[in-house]
Write a protein that holds these residues in place. Sequence first.
Motif, PDB file in Angstrom:
ATOM      1  N   PRO A   9      -2.865   7.526  42.295  1.00  0.00           N
ATOM      2  CA  PRO A   9      -2.736   6.069  42.150  1.00  0.00           C
ATOM      3  C   PRO A   9      -1.396   5.723  41.516  1.00  0.00           C
ATOM      4  O   PRO A   9      -0.784   6.543  40.826  1.00  0.00           O
ATOM      5  CB  PRO A   9      -3.881   5.698  41.205  1.00  0.00           C
ATOM      6  N   LEU A  10      -0.938   4.523  41.722  1.00  0.00           N
ATOM      7  CA  LEU A  10       0.267   4.059  41.037  1.00  0.00           C
ATOM      8  C   LEU A  10      -0.008   3.982  39.544  1.00  0.00           C
ATOM      9  O   LEU A  10      -1.108   3.617  39.122  1.00  0.00           O
ATOM     10  CB  LEU A  10       0.696   2.688  41.555  1.00  0.00           C
ATOM     11  N   SER A  11       0.977   4.339  38.755  1.00  0.00           N
ATOM     12  CA  SER A  11       0.822   4.275  37.301  1.00  0.00           C
ATOM     13  C   SER A  11       0.860   2.828  36.849  1.00  0.00           C
ATOM     14  O   SER A  11       1.293   1.929  37.587  1.00  0.00           O
ATOM     15  CB  SER A  11       1.937   5.066  36.615  1.00  0.00           C
ATOM     16  N   SER A  12       0.457   2.600  35.607  1.00  0.00           N
ATOM     17  CA  SER A  12       0.488   1.231  35.079  1.00  0.00           C
ATOM     18  C   SER A  12       1.917   0.700  35.047  1.00  0.00           C
ATOM     19  O   SER A  12       2.164  -0.476  35.326  1.00  0.00           O
ATOM     20  CB  SER A  12      -0.160   1.171  33.696  1.00  0.00           C
ATOM     21  N   SER A  18       5.683  -3.999  39.993  1.00  0.00           N
ATOM     22  CA  SER A  18       5.306  -4.430  41.352  1.00  0.00           C
ATOM     23  C   SER A  18       5.714  -3.416  42.421  1.00  0.00           C
ATOM     24  O   SER A  18       6.023  -3.788  43.558  1.00  0.00           O
ATOM     25  CB  SER A  18       5.900  -5.800  41.668  1.00  0.00           C
ATOM     26  N   ASN A  19       5.717  -2.139  42.052  1.00  0.00           N
ATOM     27  CA  ASN A  19       6.006  -1.098  43.042  1.00  0.00           C
ATOM     28  C   ASN A  19       4.845  -0.990  44.021  1.00  0.00           C
ATOM     29  O   ASN A  19       3.707  -1.317  43.695  1.00  0.00           O
ATOM     30  CB  ASN A  19       6.223   0.248  42.364  1.00  0.00           C
ATOM     31  N   ARG A  20       5.167  -0.516  45.234  1.00  0.00           N
ATOM     32  CA  ARG A  20       4.134  -0.313  46.242  1.00  0.00           C
ATOM     33  C   ARG A  20       4.175   1.141  46.700  1.00  0.00           C
ATOM     34  O   ARG A  20       5.208   1.792  46.624  1.00  0.00           O
ATOM     35  CB  ARG A  20       4.367  -1.214  47.455  1.00  0.00           C
ATOM     36  N   SER A  21       3.066   1.609  47.191  1.00  0.00           N
ATOM     37  CA  SER A  21       2.998   2.970  47.697  1.00  0.00           C
ATOM     38  C   SER A  21       3.831   3.092  48.974  1.00  0.00           C
ATOM     39  O   SER A  21       3.889   2.166  49.785  1.00  0.00           O
ATOM     40  CB  SER A  21       1.544   3.335  48.005  1.00  0.00           C
ATOM     41  N   CYS A  22       4.473   4.224  49.153  1.00  0.00           N
ATOM     42  CA  CYS A  22       5.257   4.478  50.360  1.00  0.00           C
ATOM     43  C   CYS A  22       4.475   5.336  51.347  1.00  0.00           C
ATOM     44  O   CYS A  22       5.009   5.820  52.336  1.00  0.00           O
ATOM     45  CB  CYS A  22       6.581   5.146  50.009  1.00  0.00           C
ATOM     46  N   GLY A  82       3.103  14.635  34.327  1.00  0.00           N
ATOM     47  CA  GLY A  82       3.121  13.245  33.899  1.00  0.00           C
ATOM     48  C   GLY A  82       2.953  12.251  35.036  1.00  0.00           C
ATOM     49  O   GLY A  82       3.092  11.050  34.838  1.00  0.00           O
ATOM     50  N   ALA A  83       2.649  12.748  36.240  1.00  0.00           N
ATOM     51  CA  ALA A  83       2.561  11.861  37.389  1.00  0.00           C
ATOM     52  C   ALA A  83       1.198  11.179  37.541  1.00  0.00           C
ATOM     53  O   ALA A  83       1.038  10.299  38.353  1.00  0.00           O
ATOM     54  CB  ALA A  83       2.891  12.616  38.679  1.00  0.00           C
ATOM     55  N   GLY A  84       0.224  11.619  36.782  1.00  0.00           N
ATOM     56  CA  GLY A  84      -1.065  10.943  36.867  1.00  0.00           C
ATOM     57  C   GLY A  84      -2.174  11.779  37.387  1.00  0.00           C
ATOM     58  O   GLY A  84      -2.158  12.846  37.813  1.00  0.00           O
TER      59      GLY A  84
END
Length: 84
Positions: A9-12, A18-22, A82-84
């Motif tokens: 998932p995208l991090s907080s 407002s980043n989006r998944s690629c 650290g990527a989640g």
Amino acid sequence: VRVVARARPLSSAELVQSNRSCLAFDAGGKALVLGKDRTFSFDAVYPPSASQESIYNEWVEPLVHGCFSGYNATVLAYGQTGAG
């Protein structure tokens, strides 16, 4: 050898910016599309909404049970620190 991928998932911090998944996921659940045209095939692909527990239950737990029956198994879980 089986290879399974799960997108994190995208991090907080990424959400605040407002980043989006690629990544996009194919309907068959076996390929990731990076950007517009780079496709990577796997034995299974899971979106960020998939829980680690469900992936463990489907892919790892049977290998653990196999070990108790005398079979060898290796599970390699990789993710950037650290990527989640």
